[in-house]
Motif scaffolding. Structure first.
Motif, PDB file in Angstrom:
ATOM      1  N   ARG A  67       2.775   6.423   9.405  1.00  0.00           N
ATOM      2  CA  ARG A  67       2.726   5.823   8.068  1.00  0.00           C
ATOM      3  C   ARG A  67       3.993   6.058   7.259  1.00  0.00           C
ATOM      4  N   PRO A  84       0.819  -1.210   0.000  1.00  0.00           N
ATOM      5  CA  PRO A  84       0.000   0.000   0.000  1.00  0.00           C
ATOM      6  C   PRO A  84       0.855   1.263   0.000  1.00  0.00           C
ATOM      7  N   ASP A  85       0.366   2.293  -0.639  1.00  0.00           N
ATOM      8  CA  ASP A  85       1.047   3.588  -0.661  1.00  0.00           C
ATOM      9  C   ASP A  85       0.538   4.405   0.517  1.00  0.00           C
ATOM     10  N   LEU A  86       1.261   4.327   1.633  1.00  0.00           N
ATOM     11  CA  LEU A  86       0.838   5.029   2.843  1.00  0.00           C
ATOM     12  C   LEU A  86       1.280   6.483   2.842  1.00  0.00           C
ATOM     13  N   ARG A  87       2.008   6.893   1.833  1.00  0.00           N
ATOM     14  CA  ARG A  87       2.486   8.276   1.771  1.00  0.00           C
ATOM     15  C   ARG A  87       1.756   9.085   0.715  1.00  0.00           C
ATOM     16  N   TYR A  95       6.661   3.186   7.460  1.00  0.00           N
ATOM     17  CA  TYR A  95       6.445   1.898   6.808  1.00  0.00           C
ATOM     18  C   TYR A  95       7.300   1.795   5.548  1.00  0.00           C
ATOM     19  N   VAL A 125       2.603  -5.206   4.866  1.00  0.00           N
ATOM     20  CA  VAL A 125       2.076  -4.274   5.863  1.00  0.00           C
ATOM     21  C   VAL A 125       1.484  -5.011   7.063  1.00  0.00           C
ATOM     22  N   VAL A 183      -4.701   8.600   1.602  1.00  0.00           N
ATOM     23  CA  VAL A 183      -4.433   7.621   2.658  1.00  0.00           C
ATOM     24  C   VAL A 183      -5.708   7.151   3.339  1.00  0.00           C
ATOM     25  N   LEU A 212      -1.471   5.252  11.266  1.00  0.00           N
ATOM     26  CA  LEU A 212      -1.719   6.462  10.469  1.00  0.00           C
ATOM     27  C   LEU A 212      -0.694   7.538  10.793  1.00  0.00           C
ATOM     28  N   VAL A 244      -6.829   4.077   1.534  1.00  0.00           N
ATOM     29  CA  VAL A 244      -5.888   2.978   1.762  1.00  0.00           C
ATOM     30  C   VAL A 244      -6.069   2.409   3.169  1.00  0.00           C
ATOM     31  N   PHE A 245      -6.203   3.285   4.165  1.00  0.00           N
ATOM     32  CA  PHE A 245      -6.380   2.804   5.534  1.00  0.00           C
ATOM     33  C   PHE A 245      -7.737   2.135   5.721  1.00  0.00           C
TER      34      PHE A 245
END
Length: 198
Positions: free
Chosen positions: A75, A25-28, A78, A85, A32, A72, A35-36
């Protein structure tokens, strides 16, 4: 039979659909929240089971929520190149449940001192947290006497279903160390069970 795109049509076609969880996942990124939401849908139920087993049903939901809040906030820590993840989330959850149990133990001891009762030993308090339906008396005692690191590896494997690589990511240790620790703990518990049933 295929659809217009050349992929199988009907219910079986769903297995060809990729989601954000099929890749790191692209947490940046900018979105977001979405994604979360996917991460929560994919992992919250099993995380809750793991946390309920370690800390009790009454606080499991709070700990799951806190896990995702910490994730979060952190993030940017990560690293998708290190591990999936899932291991990262269980690492956060494990640290939170350890912290919760330490605070609870201190609170119980303080309460017992106030009313003049003797303090139970720490191993007994930890043993009470292990799900009694999952283990015999011998296993409960043995698990309670494990070092924190050994207990975490055992429970992340048996209750959370993590692989050694995922546990390594969760605890920030080499996978070889995790495999060795897990083998040592399982051998010890097996020996205790064998001795008890003789």
């Amino acid at each position: 039979m295929t659809g217009d795109t050349g992929t199988p049509a009907g219910p079986a076609a769903n297995r060809y659909v990729t989601t954000a969880l099929d890749k790191p996942p692209d947490l940046r990124g900018r979105d977001v929240t979405a994604v979360f939401a996917e991460l929560f849908d994919a992992h919250a139920r099993k995380l809750r089971g793991y946390l309920a087993g370690r800390a009790g049903e009454s606080v499991a939901d709070d700990l799951v929520a806190e896990t995702f809040l910490v994730a979060l906030r952190r993030r940017h820590d990560y690293d998708p190149d290190r591990a999936p993840v899932k291991g990262w989330l269980y690492g956060i959850a494990t640290n939170l449940v350890r912290d919760h149990l330490r605070k609870e133990t201190r609170g119980r001891r303080a309460g017992l001192r106030v009313v003049g009762r003797p303090e139970p030993d720490h191993d007994g308090l930890v043993a009470d947290r292990v799900d009694a339906e999952r283990a015999t008396r011998v296993l409960r005692q043995a698990i309670a006497e494990l070092r924190d690191e050994d207990r975490d590896v055992l429970l992340l494997t048996s209750w959370a279903g993590l692989t050694p690589a995922e546990i390594a990511e969760a605890l920030g240790e080499p996978a070889s160390t995790i495999r060795s620790r897990l083998h040592r703990v399982r051998t010890r518990l097996q020996a205790l069970l064998t001795e008890e049933t003789r």
